[in-house]
Design a protein around this motif. Sequence first.
Motif: not given
Lengths: 235, 384
Positions: B143-145, B103
């Motif tokens: 939006a980074r993992y 996520l």
Amino acid sequence: MEFLGEVAAWFSDPASWEGRNSIPLRLWEHVSLSATALALGVLIALPIGLAIGHSGRGARAAVAITNIGRAIPSLGWLGMVLPITLVLFERGGLGFLPALIALVALAIPPIVTNTYAGLREVDRELIDAARGMGMGERRILTAVEVPIALPVILAGVRSSAVQVVATATLAAVVAGGTLGDFILQGIFVRDLPRVFGAALMVAVLALATEGLFALLQRLATSPGLRAATDVGRTS
Amino acid sequence: MTPQARPGGAVVTFEHVTKRYGPPGVPPAVDDLSLAIPAGEICVLVGPSGCGKTTTMRMINRLAEPTAGRITIDGQDVRDLSAVELRRGIGYVIQQVGLFPHLTVGENVAIVPRLLRWPEPRIRERVEELLELVGLEPGAYRARYPASLSGGERQRVGVARALAADPPVMLMDEPFGAVDPILRDRLQNELLRLQAKVGKTIVFVTHDVDEAIKMADRVAILRRGGVLAQFDTPEAILSAPASEFVEHFVGADRGLKRLSLAKVRDLQLIQPLIVRVGEPRVEVRRRMEVDGTGYALLVDAADRPLGWVDSAELAADGTLTEEEATPGAPPLQPETTLRDALSTLLGSSVQLGVVTDERDRVLGLLSVDAISEVLRPDATAPRS
């Protein structure tokens, strides 16, 4: 060279493309038998793998049973199943049904073991965090364990699929048709180009299956699970 | 710590709580524990391994169930709610942070609000607000993992995630156990700064006494078998250990440890002569003559320190440039303990630290002398 020409001649003969012994019909038998076997295999193996993978219970029994399944060759399954289906369904016990049962038995073990292994590989800390945040057991399974284990689970399905497609050839032995039928025919009438042509089609079909599932595996894997290096700072 | 209105906390009490893994007769992991954690305080559970500190914490959100006794949050028995409902109302941070790798940062922070079925616009707003609160720019991080984050960034996301549904109680299980000492100091300071804003009741588990003394409003020292050895403020534990065990556990350097009670912000800072990049050198020389110390601290346009400028080495004319600064002033933060400050200063060539605020702007200088002043026998560790 001459041999390959004969193979090409078999493929280009209009008679190979129509009637009750045509390439499209045998191909369809092959694909539909394989797809049905794989679908049933997934339907049976996935819940088993998820249950033992999530709880960690029953793993030894399940692995032992699937290993026995693996140890029996597909021809052996056919030999064991055929007498039973013949008694139960008489003529309907020939062909599709025994072949299907043998192929489902073949499809199950890789899916069970990969699903189990994939779930067990999920970091216990993550599951503790999920539980500590108030996720119920089912949600832990569907929202944490399965997405993280998905590449491994799909690798199991992929290896099942390739084995099933390759082995579906044996259905011809029990009058189940498939591309294997051309091979049997070819052996009986000593038409080696036909044997070769059919074997080639099985190989191409298996490779296509492999490719399809590799693509599926890639699409279904979260970008966050790929190597840290190609995780988009831009995405 | 200054008593102040603490907005978000709840009282957590243990009443004769015992936890036994296995049949009666087996020594318990936690033995007849009673304590009351006041709302809005950081209570640190500390002790050697096998003292039951983690089990004690895990009984609050029922990841472990007590064998006997009762735990309440604001008077309500934790067993009144289903375990799942209870846990959604308690923040939880673990050592390895436990961010879900599949996520994004935003999705990780949104987990509990989603479980609580908040409307999407409200979740989006809350995620922004939390990322800003922990100092991560939402546009750049949402939006980074997790795999692309540094250890410190992950830790901040973990704290944001635990705060998502604004729970009155937060549980933190050795949250800084896996990071290097410098980063740990920074993250500890950030958490203290954050806590000053949110005022949660935080139950914090560590095996590190120094961390306990620095973070805690109240320390619970546990000994093997889950027996409470002392439950008191860090000052009281250092000045009046209740038993030989506590004295031993806290360590022989109690005097030095008292430095952990005071923070850099408790001391009077030296105000240096500050010169800015781009200032005419003629003007700089004049100001240094008036000041008389012979050196000045060079800062950039945003007041961030660059290093020292020596009057003897100052060129004749033109304007000051960044290259002129001699770096080497160890950076300190107002929340750094005097103990950490002392060891930083002793380890650097210039025994004068530059104290900066959270935006890296200069607040003043701290010298080793100022710290040793606190160590004088008749001085008491200041704690405002």
